[in-house]
Motif scaffolding. Structure first.
Motif, mmCIF file in Angstrom:
data_model
loop_
_atom_site.group_PDB
_atom_site.id
_atom_site.type_symbol
_atom_site.label_atom_id
_atom_site.label_comp_id
_atom_site.label_asym_id
_atom_site.label_seq_id
_atom_site.Cartn_x
_atom_site.Cartn_y
_atom_site.Cartn_z
ATOM 1 N N GLY A 234 0.416 -1.381 0.231
ATOM 2 C CA GLY A 234 -0.011 -0.113 -0.010
ATOM 3 C C GLY A 234 0.914 1.100 -0.200
ATOM 4 N N PRO A 235 0.529 2.482 0.652
ATOM 5 C CA PRO A 235 0.979 3.315 0.531
ATOM 6 C C PRO A 235 2.733 3.277 1.932
ATOM 7 C CG PRO A 235 -0.841 3.678 2.222
ATOM 8 C CD PRO A 235 -0.298 2.534 1.513
ATOM 9 N N ILE A 236 3.889 2.575 0.617
ATOM 10 C CA ILE A 236 4.521 3.361 1.490
ATOM 11 C C ILE A 236 5.731 4.587 1.146
ATOM 12 C CG2 ILE A 236 7.179 1.748 1.642
ATOM 13 C CD1 ILE A 236 4.504 0.049 2.218
ATOM 14 N N TRP A 237 6.716 4.670 2.492
ATOM 15 C CA TRP A 237 7.552 6.236 2.139
ATOM 16 C C TRP A 237 8.953 5.589 1.259
ATOM 17 C CZ3 TRP A 237 7.406 10.542 1.922
ATOM 18 C CH2 TRP A 237 7.970 11.584 1.938
ATOM 19 N N THR A 238 8.838 5.820 0.197
ATOM 20 C CA THR A 238 9.991 5.782 -0.902
ATOM 21 C C THR A 238 9.848 6.477 -1.358
ATOM 22 O OG1 THR A 238 8.903 4.867 -2.564
ATOM 23 C CG2 THR A 238 9.002 3.143 -1.154
ATOM 24 N N PRO A 239 11.483 6.758 -2.556
ATOM 25 C CA PRO A 239 11.376 7.934 -3.603
ATOM 26 C C PRO A 239 10.762 8.268 -4.224
ATOM 27 C CG PRO A 239 13.701 6.963 -2.738
ATOM 28 C CD PRO A 239 12.842 5.867 -2.034
ATOM 29 N N LEU A 240 9.689 7.427 -5.275
ATOM 30 C CA LEU A 240 8.283 7.603 -5.191
ATOM 31 C C LEU A 240 7.848 8.029 -4.907
ATOM 32 C CD1 LEU A 240 7.986 6.402 -8.026
ATOM 33 C CD2 LEU A 240 6.365 4.426 -8.051
ATOM 34 N N ILE A 241 7.518 8.262 -3.900
ATOM 35 C CA ILE A 241 6.464 8.673 -3.826
ATOM 36 C C ILE A 241 6.841 10.671 -3.541
ATOM 37 C CG2 ILE A 241 4.618 10.034 -1.571
ATOM 38 C CD1 ILE A 241 4.783 6.891 -2.692
ATOM 39 N N PRO A 242 7.455 11.649 -3.090
ATOM 40 C CA PRO A 242 8.374 12.424 -3.360
ATOM 41 C C PRO A 242 8.488 12.874 -4.819
ATOM 42 C CG PRO A 242 9.881 11.941 -2.374
ATOM 43 C CD PRO A 242 8.614 10.381 -3.070
ATOM 44 N N ALA A 243 8.775 11.725 -6.455
ATOM 45 C CA ALA A 243 9.165 12.192 -7.194
ATOM 46 C C ALA A 243 7.583 12.032 -7.927
ATOM 47 C CB ALA A 243 9.819 11.145 -8.147
ATOM 48 N N THR A 244 6.570 11.997 -7.303
ATOM 49 C CA THR A 244 5.640 11.766 -8.287
ATOM 50 C C THR A 244 4.240 12.933 -7.601
ATOM 51 O OG1 THR A 244 5.756 8.898 -7.904
ATOM 52 C CG2 THR A 244 3.305 10.526 -8.640
ATOM 53 N N PHE A 245 3.998 12.954 -7.231
ATOM 54 C CA PHE A 245 2.910 13.974 -5.928
ATOM 55 C C PHE A 245 3.286 15.291 -5.924
ATOM 56 C CE2 PHE A 245 1.486 9.214 -4.612
ATOM 57 C CZ PHE A 245 0.652 8.150 -5.604
ATOM 58 N N SER A 246 1.925 16.009 -5.151
ATOM 59 C CA SER A 246 2.958 17.183 -4.366
ATOM 60 C C SER A 246 3.480 17.398 -3.320
ATOM 61 C CB SER A 246 1.274 18.092 -4.904
ATOM 62 O OG SER A 246 0.294 17.489 -4.193
ATOM 63 N N GLU A 247 3.367 18.127 -3.007
ATOM 64 C CA GLU A 247 3.964 18.630 -1.803
ATOM 65 C C GLU A 247 2.899 18.455 -0.875
ATOM 66 O OE1 GLU A 247 6.098 22.441 -1.685
ATOM 67 O OE2 GLU A 247 7.629 21.855 -3.013
ATOM 68 N N GLU A 248 1.826 19.035 -0.369
ATOM 69 C CA GLU A 248 0.802 18.159 -0.374
ATOM 70 C C GLU A 248 0.293 16.814 0.070
ATOM 71 O OE1 GLU A 248 0.836 20.500 -2.268
ATOM 72 O OE2 GLU A 248 1.190 22.449 -1.270
ATOM 73 N N LYS A 249 0.272 16.781 -1.237
ATOM 74 C CA LYS A 249 0.059 15.345 -0.930
ATOM 75 C C LYS A 249 0.943 14.465 -0.553
ATOM 76 C CE LYS A 249 -2.552 11.172 -3.463
ATOM 77 N NZ LYS A 249 -2.866 10.669 -4.567
ATOM 78 N N VAL A 250 2.268 14.653 -0.401
ATOM 79 C CA VAL A 250 3.910 14.314 -0.182
ATOM 80 C C VAL A 250 3.277 13.967 1.749
ATOM 81 C CG1 VAL A 250 5.946 14.083 0.392
ATOM 82 C CG2 VAL A 250 4.489 13.937 -2.125
ATOM 83 N N ALA A 251 2.994 15.690 2.257
ATOM 84 C CA ALA A 251 3.423 15.426 3.210
ATOM 85 C C ALA A 251 1.970 14.825 4.410
ATOM 86 C CB ALA A 251 2.725 17.050 3.382
ATOM 87 N N THR A 252 0.810 14.292 3.807
ATOM 88 C CA THR A 252 0.161 13.324 4.355
ATOM 89 C C THR A 252 -0.651 12.583 3.874
ATOM 90 O OG1 THR A 252 -1.737 14.348 3.312
ATOM 91 C CG2 THR A 252 -1.693 15.558 4.985
#
Length: 298
Positions: A234-252
């Motif tokens: 499911g949602p795992i904190w990996t580099p793909l997350i900040p490389a994909t989503f907006s700053e606001e979505k990454v924050a939550t």
């Protein structure tokens, strides 16, 4: 100053990390805040369950791939780590494996290219003399608001990186896996294959294809003694997350799960160790769901 809206307040309350974004896929781990947790707790550390085995892990430089690579090394495996162009992350991961006393080799290249896949398998066997475990983990994702925004080029690239690469690598690895007792293939799929994702249509479709590939390939190879299973994070904190989503979505990111948080890479790595070891000797064609408590059928 005007009072915050209820929605803004709720979002702020759920913020679990600084706003951040990266402009490069699949992302670089050393640029993340906080860094992902790749190391398993002390009480779970190695029991030499993979001693004598050689593993090839794609996307092994960071995120889930880094955690799996180090976990395999701790369990006694020799590891060939494949990555695109994140040199610093790959070198750091190799250093972490070497601290565990394991041999490692790193290979940079594009797994969507059949020739590279054939070459990296051959180089792995030339280096270590065998191949026991193939971990197909590399992937990319490019969010779009609707299907109209997905170009033919993006669609082809997503499937080439996420799905076609698994065909290329498995085909190249098969003769060597057949030569080993208790060999296995482990594919990384996703929760999106089961519940969908409106902003990741092509990615979700590719992950659904991986589920079908896992099930079909398991039946095709069971008579050869090769087990094929998958992990669906499911949602795992990996580099793909900040490389994909907006700053606001990454924050939550991950706060909408039943557990209220994103998972850490090490929380996936233990499942890969299980599927690569004899502990899962009676499992093939199965998917392990690691998603913070969301109930998924299938």
């Amino acid at each position: 100053m005007a009072n915050k809206s209820k929605e803004q307040g709720d979002a702020q309350d759920k913020m679990v990390r600084p706003k951040q974004a990266q402009d490069h896929q699949p992302g670089r781990e050393f640029q993340m805040t906080p860094l992902p947790e790749w190391d398993v707790p002390d009480e779970l550390k190695g029991a030499r369950r993979l001693a004598g085995k050689v593993a090839l892990i794609t996307g092994g430089d960071s995120g889930i791939g880094r955690a799996v690579s180090v976990a395999f090394a701790r369990e006694g495996a020799k590891v060939a780590l494949v990555y695109l162009d994140e040199d610093r992350d790959a070198q750091e991961t190799c250093a972490l494996m070497e601290k565990e006393g394991a041999e490692c080799e790193i290979f940079s290249g594009d797994v969507s290219e059949p020739a590279f896949c054939q070459s990296v398998v051959e180089k792995t066997v030339a280096k270590f003399g065998q191949l026991d475990v193939l971990v197909n983990n590399a992937a990319e994702q490019h969010p779009k608001d609707s299907i109209e925004g997905i170009s033919p080029e993006q669609l082809q690239q997503t499937f080439a990186a996420n799905v076609f690469s698994m065909f290329y690598l498995t085909k190249a690895a098969l003769p060597y896996l057949e030569a080993q007792a208790d060999s296995s293939i482990i594919n990384t799929t996703s929760i999106t294959a089961y519940r969908g994702s409106p902003g990741l249509l092509d990615y979700s479709a590719s992950k659904g294809a991986i589920v079908s590939l896992t099930r079909s390939l398991s039946q095709s190879l069971v008579s050869k003694g090769i087990r094929v299973n998958a992990v669906a994070p499911g949602p795992i904190w990996t580099p793909l997350i900040p490389a994909t989503f907006s700053e606001e979505k990454v924050a939550t990111f991950g706060t909408d799960t039943p557990m209220g948080r994103a998972g850490q890479p090490w929380e996936c790595a233990t499942a890969f160790v299980f599927l690569a070891s004899r502990e899962s000797s009676y499992m093939t064609g199965q998917v392990i769901h690691i998603n913070g408590g969301e109930i998924i059928n299938g």
